[in-house]
Design a protein around this motif. Structure first.
Motif, mmCIF file in Angstrom:
data_model
loop_
_atom_site.group_PDB
_atom_site.id
_atom_site.type_symbol
_atom_site.label_atom_id
_atom_site.label_comp_id
_atom_site.label_asym_id
_atom_site.label_seq_id
_atom_site.Cartn_x
_atom_site.Cartn_y
_atom_site.Cartn_z
ATOM 1 N N ILE A 62 -7.522 9.010 -11.281
ATOM 2 C CA ILE A 62 -6.978 9.070 -10.250
ATOM 3 C C ILE A 62 -7.680 9.239 -8.727
ATOM 4 O O ILE A 62 -7.310 8.582 -7.766
ATOM 5 C CB ILE A 62 -5.952 10.350 -10.226
ATOM 6 N N GLU A 63 -8.574 9.954 -9.002
ATOM 7 C CA GLU A 63 -9.724 10.096 -8.001
ATOM 8 C C GLU A 63 -10.333 8.768 -7.505
ATOM 9 O O GLU A 63 -10.514 8.399 -6.433
ATOM 10 C CB GLU A 63 -10.961 11.004 -8.299
ATOM 11 N N SER A 86 1.275 9.481 -5.686
ATOM 12 C CA SER A 86 1.867 10.842 -5.208
ATOM 13 C C SER A 86 2.782 11.506 -6.627
ATOM 14 O O SER A 86 2.712 12.402 -7.049
ATOM 15 C CB SER A 86 2.819 10.872 -4.014
ATOM 16 N N GLN A 87 3.320 10.369 -7.332
ATOM 17 C CA GLN A 87 4.158 10.362 -8.552
ATOM 18 C C GLN A 87 3.090 10.886 -9.823
ATOM 19 O O GLN A 87 3.479 11.880 -10.418
ATOM 20 C CB GLN A 87 4.725 9.214 -8.965
ATOM 21 N N ILE A 88 2.053 10.277 -9.596
ATOM 22 C CA ILE A 88 0.988 10.428 -10.590
ATOM 23 C C ILE A 88 0.447 11.915 -10.380
ATOM 24 O O ILE A 88 0.109 12.832 -11.468
ATOM 25 C CB ILE A 88 -0.120 9.329 -10.695
ATOM 26 N N GLU A 89 0.315 12.019 -9.442
ATOM 27 C CA GLU A 89 -0.254 13.635 -9.010
ATOM 28 C C GLU A 89 0.762 14.726 -9.394
ATOM 29 O O GLU A 89 0.160 15.821 -9.939
ATOM 30 C CB GLU A 89 -0.401 13.733 -7.422
ATOM 31 N N SER A 90 2.023 14.564 -9.025
ATOM 32 C CA SER A 90 2.695 15.324 -9.649
ATOM 33 C C SER A 90 3.187 15.545 -11.061
ATOM 34 O O SER A 90 3.156 16.755 -11.507
ATOM 35 C CB SER A 90 4.371 14.972 -8.804
ATOM 36 N N GLN A 91 2.827 14.552 -11.567
ATOM 37 C CA GLN A 91 2.892 14.760 -13.141
ATOM 38 C C GLN A 91 1.487 15.185 -13.603
ATOM 39 O O GLN A 91 1.551 16.052 -14.658
ATOM 40 C CB GLN A 91 3.175 13.160 -13.677
ATOM 41 N N LEU A 92 0.550 15.170 -13.166
ATOM 42 C CA LEU A 92 -0.669 15.648 -13.245
ATOM 43 C C LEU A 92 -0.521 17.413 -13.223
ATOM 44 O O LEU A 92 -1.129 18.284 -13.980
ATOM 45 C CB LEU A 92 -1.870 15.123 -12.524
ATOM 46 N N MET A 119 0.880 -0.992 -0.243
ATOM 47 C CA MET A 119 -0.116 0.035 -0.003
ATOM 48 C C MET A 119 0.885 1.255 -0.127
ATOM 49 O O MET A 119 0.530 2.397 -0.463
ATOM 50 C CB MET A 119 -0.949 0.098 1.118
ATOM 51 N N ALA A 120 2.056 1.149 0.704
ATOM 52 C CA ALA A 120 2.940 2.338 0.660
ATOM 53 C C ALA A 120 3.391 2.458 -0.687
ATOM 54 O O ALA A 120 3.591 3.729 -1.137
ATOM 55 C CB ALA A 120 4.077 2.167 1.672
ATOM 56 N N VAL A 121 3.821 1.393 -1.343
ATOM 57 C CA VAL A 121 4.323 1.433 -2.577
ATOM 58 C C VAL A 121 3.278 2.241 -3.784
ATOM 59 O O VAL A 121 3.639 3.078 -4.483
ATOM 60 C CB VAL A 121 4.788 0.187 -3.343
#
Length: 394
Positions: free
Chosen positions: A241-242, A208-214, A200-202
């Motif tokens: 993502i949501e 978070s990486q996807i959100e930063s890319q977004l 789950m942590a991974v």
């Protein structure tokens, strides 16, 4: 010896005829005594005292049988005991009956008649206390027998309680072994849960990486004709993502609930371990139910792991599968919570039953010790009564 010259002979004859008129004693019978006369008057006197001295032969006949000799020897001993009350060294032999003399016969009858008069005067004052003591002794013997029966019943009950206690101890050891096995399985489940948490942590890091890319994509300005397509793709990515966020939150909540359930089961295991000193056989059924609950939780955990793997393998069908798994998990969670509440209630009832059984065992032990003390005291009283009665008989 002259019959009229001895007033003692006249006095003995008068006393004997007044007490035993059926004998019709004459002075010549005492001056010249015979065996038949002496046996007859001695038997009459001893019967008056309460002795059982019925001669087994005809007194007036010349019987020389062994039965007659035995009877006369017994008669001598009984007369001698009465004479030795006042004259300890005085004897009365077999020949004093078979070959009587006037002097011995006169002295013997004088003592016997004298004691008979004394006995009649003080009979009530002497016999009544002895009768009362005998009645008291009989009453004490009856009470002692009842107490002894009660004590035997208590001892039998105590033996049965010990047998049941040994059975409880055997069940306790068996339950302790099963509890150790359950703890081992719980450790394995905890390890698997920690592995899922790491996964789950991974996933959270990936999110978070996807959100930063977004965010980076949202800052770019598109000027060509493909802006509409890019916006649509962006909206789809945002929706995915949501949905992933919601799914991750649900999974996190589910894992937290499973952790709480595992901690609850661990606490129940600790309670069972603490109550293992005194455990009734009914706890075994409670432990089996708890073990079934643990197996259900393990199955649920396995299904969650499989669902998580399916999410990684097929992200397109993730939403539909997660909705279905969420519904199943909710139903299972409610079922597990109800079972946990029932197990807690059963454990409380079992603890109350254990406490009540311990109190009853202590009361039985106290009752047994009290009865043993009473029995010892009654035995001492019985021994004192026997000593007292033996002294009275002497």
């Amino acid at each position: 010896m002259s019959v009229k010259a001895n007033p003692a002979v006249e006095q003995v004859c008068k006393a004997a005829n007044s007490l035993f008129p059926e004998l019709n004693v004459r002075p010549s019978d005492i001056v010249n005594p015979t065996e038949a006369f002496l046996v007859r008057i001695l038997v009459t006197c001893l019967k008056a005292y309460g002795f059982r001295v019925d001669p087994p032969y005809n007194i007036d006949s010349d019987d020389a049988s062994k039965m007659k000799r035995v009877f006369l020897a017994k008669l001598c001993r009984q007369v001698q005991k009465i004479l030795q009350i006042s004259f300890p060294s005085k004897t009365y032999t077999y020949y004093d009956i078979t070959q009587p003399t006037a002097k011995t016969t006169l002295n013997t009858l004088d003592v016997l008649i004298n004691y008979w008069c004394f006995y009649r005067m003080h009979k009530k004052s002497i016999i009544q206390p002895i009768i009362e003591r005998i009645h008291e002794r009989q009453a004490l013997i009856t009470v002692n027998a009842a107490k002894r029966n009660e004590l035997e019943q208590q001892q039998q009950s105590g033996v049965q309680d010990k047998i049941e206690l040994k059975e409880c101890e055997a069940n306790m050891h068996k339950l302790h072994d099963e509890l150790t096995q359950a703890k081992t399985e719980l450790k394995v489940q905890s390890k698997a849960l920690r592995q899922v948490e790491s996964e789950m942590a991974v996933e959270k890091e990936m999110k978070s990486q996807i959100e930063s890319q977004l965010k980076q994509i949202s800052q770019l300005v598109v000027l060509d004709s493909d802006v509409a397509d890019v916006k649509m793709e962006t909206k789809e990515l945002t929706a995915q993502i949501e949905s992933r966020k919601l799914e991750l939150e649900k999974l996190k909540q589910i894992y937290n609930e499973r952790r709480v359930e595992l901690e609850t089961i661990a606490q129940l295991s600790e309670h069972i371990d603490e109550a293992s000193n005194i455990v009734p056989p009914e706890v075994l059924s409670g432990y089996k139910d708890c073990k079934k609950t643990l197996e259900r939780v393990e199955k649920t955990h396995k299904s969650l792991v499989e669902n998580h793997q399916n999410l990684l393998d097929a992200q397109v069908k993730l939403q539909e599968r997660e909705q279905q798994n969420e519904a199943n998990l909710k139903a299972r969670i409610l079922q597990c919570e109800e079972q946990v509440v029932k197990k807690r209630k059963q454990n409380k009832e079992q603890e109350l039953a254990i406490e009540q059984q311990s109190v009853e065992i202590e009361e039985l032990q106290q009752t047994q010790s009290t009865l043993e003390q009473q029995l010892e005291e009654e035995q001492r009283v019985d021994e004192n009564l026997k000593i007292f009665v033996s002294k009275l008989s002497l």
